[in-house]
Scaffold this active site. Structure first.
Site, mmCIF file in Angstrom:
data_model
loop_
_atom_site.group_PDB
_atom_site.id
_atom_site.type_symbol
_atom_site.label_atom_id
_atom_site.label_comp_id
_atom_site.label_asym_id
_atom_site.label_seq_id
_atom_site.Cartn_x
_atom_site.Cartn_y
_atom_site.Cartn_z
ATOM 1 N N SER A 132 0.838 -1.199 0.000
ATOM 2 C CA SER A 132 0.000 0.000 0.000
ATOM 3 C C SER A 132 0.880 1.260 0.000
ATOM 4 O O SER A 132 1.571 1.524 -0.977
ATOM 5 C CB SER A 132 -0.963 -0.038 1.187
ATOM 6 O OG SER A 132 -1.921 0.986 1.111
ATOM 7 N N GLU A 150 -13.573 9.384 -12.289
ATOM 8 C CA GLU A 150 -13.777 10.432 -13.293
ATOM 9 C C GLU A 150 -12.921 10.136 -14.518
ATOM 10 O O GLU A 150 -12.094 9.227 -14.511
ATOM 11 C CB GLU A 150 -13.377 11.805 -12.731
ATOM 12 C CG GLU A 150 -14.082 12.225 -11.463
ATOM 13 C CD GLU A 150 -13.543 13.548 -10.931
ATOM 14 O OE1 GLU A 150 -13.043 14.344 -11.744
ATOM 15 O OE2 GLU A 150 -13.604 13.750 -9.710
ATOM 16 N N HIS A 174 -4.182 -0.632 -4.481
ATOM 17 C CA HIS A 174 -5.631 -0.868 -4.317
ATOM 18 C C HIS A 174 -6.312 -0.557 -5.656
ATOM 19 O O HIS A 174 -7.386 0.070 -5.703
ATOM 20 C CB HIS A 174 -6.208 0.034 -3.220
ATOM 21 C CG HIS A 174 -5.523 -0.076 -1.900
ATOM 22 N ND1 HIS A 174 -5.779 -1.089 -1.000
ATOM 23 C CD2 HIS A 174 -4.586 0.706 -1.307
ATOM 24 C CE1 HIS A 174 -5.039 -0.923 0.085
ATOM 25 N NE2 HIS A 174 -4.291 0.157 -0.085
#
Length: 277
Positions: A132, A150, A174
């Site tokens: 991460s 978006e 992720h």
């Protein structure tokens, strides 16, 4: 099945399996020397470093590591203190936990600690894994934040310097789990000299030390290669205007697939699978 290859750098997309088969963590454990290894956990990306450090300490102890230390660094540049440098010297593996990549960067950038870590990677005496936030800092440039969902645009991603462990990479983690394709595309539009790599949760790009990596885990690794990019409107676009990127090359890799970052190509796939296409 444990893959026997030694992986000097393991870039993990986060949320790796910690209670079941633990395939990724087991590969890190084996790469660092298995039952003969001394592993150091660096949890300073987290706001709860003691909790995170203790969790990974239990995991690696259960796997059978010889010794494990939590390098509980609490302030920027504290890692220059002799106590942490001495522990780094003793470790065969360093694990960078998740949390906030900006916090991690601020704590160890420009330090003797990161300089020593990189030197030992070059001499082949250390294995480094980052999950991460610990994955996000791997490149010379890193994604420090942003949004998703978006069209690619300049305001979708926040960028800053990274730790440069694998300088040419621009990592997002992720990845499909948090719909971050547009964010990584926006980052590549701003840095077309980098190789974009989006890593899903419980998935790892395990680098072999020769410029290639192998995918381990349940998800996929997405490669965005802008080497043949012919046009982007990044410099002329407004902050919220959709970006154009022409002639990108994209690869989606799953477990067992291999990629050569130097040649910017997928390694030869399984011929039996190709014959079925």
């Amino acid at each position: 099945m444990v893959i026997p290859t030694q992986y000097p750098v393991m870039v993990i997309g986060g949320a790796e399996d910690k209670v079941g088969e633990r395939k990724i963590l087991t590969n890190f454990f084996n790469s660092a020397g298995g039952t003969q290894a001394v592993i150091g956990i660096v949890p300073c990306a987290s706001q709860e470093p003691s909790v995170v450090g203790d969790r990974y300490r239990r995991i690696f102890t259960q796997l059978g590591v010889k010794d494990v230390h939590v390098l509980d660094i609490r302030r920027p540049r504290e890692c220059d203190e002799d106590r942490w440098l001495e522990l780094l010297d003793r470790c065969a593996g360093i694990f960078l936990s998740g949390g906030d990549q900006v916090r991690l960067f601020n704590f160890i950038q420009g330090s003797k600690f990161i300089t020593t870590l990189k030197k030992r990677l070059k001499t082949g005496t250390l294995v480094v894994a980052g999950t991460s936030a610990g994955a996000a800092v791997m490149g010379e440039k890193m994604i420090s934040g942003g949004s998703s969902g978006e069209s690619p645009n300049r305001s979708l991603v926040d960028l800053m310097d990274g730790l440069g462990i694998i300088p040419e990479l621009l990592v997002d983690q992720h990845f499909h789990n948090r719909n971050r394709m547009a964010r990584l595309l926006s980052a590549i539009a701003a840095n077309p000299d980098r190789l974009g790599i989006g890593i899903d949760e419980d998935t790892c790009a395990a680098f072999k030390g020769d410029g290639t990596f192998q995918v381990i885990g349940k998800g996929s690794v997405t490669i965005i290669d802008p080497r043949e990019l012919t046009h982007t409107n990044y410099r002329d676009s407004g902050d919220n205007s959709p970006l154009s990127l022409h002639d990108l090359r994209v690869h989606i890799l799953s477990e067992g697939d291999q990629y050569d970052c130097r040649c910017r190509s997928v390694c030869t796939p399984n011929l039996e699978m190709v014959s079925k296409l």
